[in-house]
Design a protein around this motif. Structure first.
Motif, PDB file in Angstrom:
ATOM      1  N   MET A   1      -0.057  -0.085  14.841  1.00 30.79           N
ATOM      2  CA  MET A   1       0.370   0.785  13.768  1.00 30.79           C
ATOM      3  C   MET A   1      -0.083   0.185  12.434  1.00 30.79           C
ATOM      4  SD  MET A   1       4.224   1.743  12.695  1.00 30.79           S
ATOM      5  CE  MET A   1       4.461   3.464  12.441  1.00 30.79           C
ATOM      6  N   VAL A   2      -0.617   1.006  11.590  1.00 31.03           N
ATOM      7  CA  VAL A   2      -1.102   0.565  10.287  1.00 31.03           C
ATOM      8  C   VAL A   2      -0.088   0.975   9.236  1.00 31.03           C
ATOM      9  CG1 VAL A   2      -2.937   0.814   8.589  1.00 31.03           C
ATOM     10  CG2 VAL A   2      -3.496   0.781  11.015  1.00 31.03           C
ATOM     11  N   SER A   3       0.339   0.019   8.408  1.00 36.34           N
ATOM     12  CA  SER A   3       1.274   0.367   7.349  1.00 36.34           C
ATOM     13  C   SER A   3       0.526   1.009   6.191  1.00 36.34           C
ATOM     14  CB  SER A   3       2.026  -0.880   6.875  1.00 36.34           C
ATOM     15  OG  SER A   3       1.123  -1.808   6.325  1.00 36.34           O
ATOM     16  N   ARG A   4       1.190   1.876   5.489  1.00 38.84           N
ATOM     17  CA  ARG A   4       0.580   2.559   4.348  1.00 38.84           C
ATOM     18  C   ARG A   4       0.723   1.692   3.108  1.00 38.84           C
ATOM     19  NH1 ARG A   4      -2.956   5.636   5.190  1.00 38.84           N
ATOM     20  NH2 ARG A   4      -2.576   6.727   3.267  1.00 38.84           N
ATOM     21  N   ALA A   5      -0.338   1.579   2.366  1.00 37.17           N
ATOM     22  CA  ALA A   5      -0.333   0.795   1.133  1.00 37.17           C
ATOM     23  C   ALA A   5      -0.489   1.736  -0.055  1.00 37.17           C
ATOM     24  CB  ALA A   5      -1.480  -0.206   1.151  1.00 37.17           C
ATOM     25  N   LYS A   6      -0.155   1.226  -1.214  1.00 37.89           N
ATOM     26  CA  LYS A   6      -0.404   1.991  -2.429  1.00 37.89           C
ATOM     27  C   LYS A   6      -1.893   2.255  -2.529  1.00 37.89           C
ATOM     28  CE  LYS A   6       3.287  -0.222  -5.031  1.00 37.89           C
ATOM     29  NZ  LYS A   6       3.604  -1.012  -6.220  1.00 37.89           N
ATOM     30  N   ASP A   7      -2.261   3.295  -3.238  1.00 36.46           N
ATOM     31  CA  ASP A   7      -3.684   3.631  -3.395  1.00 36.46           C
ATOM     32  C   ASP A   7      -4.485   2.499  -4.039  1.00 36.46           C
ATOM     33  OD1 ASP A   7      -3.299   6.098  -2.228  1.00 36.46           O
ATOM     34  OD2 ASP A   7      -3.050   7.144  -4.135  1.00 36.46           O
ATOM     35  N   THR A   8      -3.812   1.618  -4.761  1.00 40.46           N
ATOM     36  CA  THR A   8      -4.511   0.533  -5.451  1.00 40.46           C
ATOM     37  C   THR A   8      -4.572  -0.747  -4.621  1.00 40.46           C
ATOM     38  OG1 THR A   8      -2.448  -0.140  -6.504  1.00 40.46           O
ATOM     39  CG2 THR A   8      -3.853   1.415  -7.720  1.00 40.46           C
ATOM     40  N   HIS A   9      -4.022  -0.730  -3.413  1.00 40.10           N
ATOM     41  CA  HIS A   9      -3.984  -1.917  -2.572  1.00 40.10           C
ATOM     42  C   HIS A   9      -4.687  -1.663  -1.247  1.00 40.10           C
ATOM     43  CE1 HIS A   9      -0.559  -2.558  -5.290  1.00 40.10           C
ATOM     44  NE2 HIS A   9      -0.794  -3.838  -5.108  1.00 40.10           N
ATOM     45  N   THR A  10      -5.129  -2.748  -0.614  1.00 41.58           N
ATOM     46  CA  THR A  10      -5.663  -2.609   0.736  1.00 41.58           C
ATOM     47  C   THR A  10      -4.496  -2.461   1.699  1.00 41.58           C
ATOM     48  OG1 THR A  10      -5.695  -5.006   1.022  1.00 41.58           O
ATOM     49  CG2 THR A  10      -7.740  -3.974   0.270  1.00 41.58           C
ATOM     50  N   THR A  11      -4.771  -1.885   2.853  1.00 34.96           N
ATOM     51  CA  THR A  11      -3.738  -1.677   3.856  1.00 34.96           C
ATOM     52  C   THR A  11      -3.367  -3.005   4.510  1.00 34.96           C
ATOM     53  OG1 THR A  11      -4.638   0.502   4.290  1.00 34.96           O
ATOM     54  CG2 THR A  11      -3.200  -0.403   5.966  1.00 34.96           C
TER      55      THR A  11
END
Length: 66
Positions: A1-11
Motif C-alpha cells: 500500500m502506498v501512502s498519499r503525500a502532499k503534492d509538494t512531497h514524494t510519496t
C-alpha cells in the motif's frame, strides 16, 4: 500500500529493515542521512545520469563505530 503525500512531497515508501541493521546504518551515515543514502543507491542502481554509488566507510572507521 502506498501512502498519499502532499503534492509538494514524494510519496512515502515502506520497507522492512532489521532494527539492529537500521541502527548501525544510522551510525555510519548519520541519523538524518539514511533516506538520502538510500535514494542515492537507487539512483545509482537505475543508472541515472550523474548518480554515484554512496561511499562506504573505511574499515578503520567501521571499527571505531562499534
Amino acid at each position: 500500500m502506498v501512502s498519499r503525500a502532499k503534492d509538494t512531497h514524494t510519496t512515502n515508501r515502506v520497507i522492512r529493515i532489521d532494527d539492529a541493521d537500521w541502527e548501525e546504518f544510522g551510525k555510519q551515515v548519520g541519523e538524518r542521512q539514511r533516506a538520502e543514502t538510500i535514494r542515492q543507491f537507487i539512483r545509482w542502481r537505475l543508472r541515472r545520469p550523474g548518480a554515484k554509488l554512496p561511499r562506504r566507510p573505511d574499515p578503520q572507521q567501521e571499527e571505531d563505530l562499534t
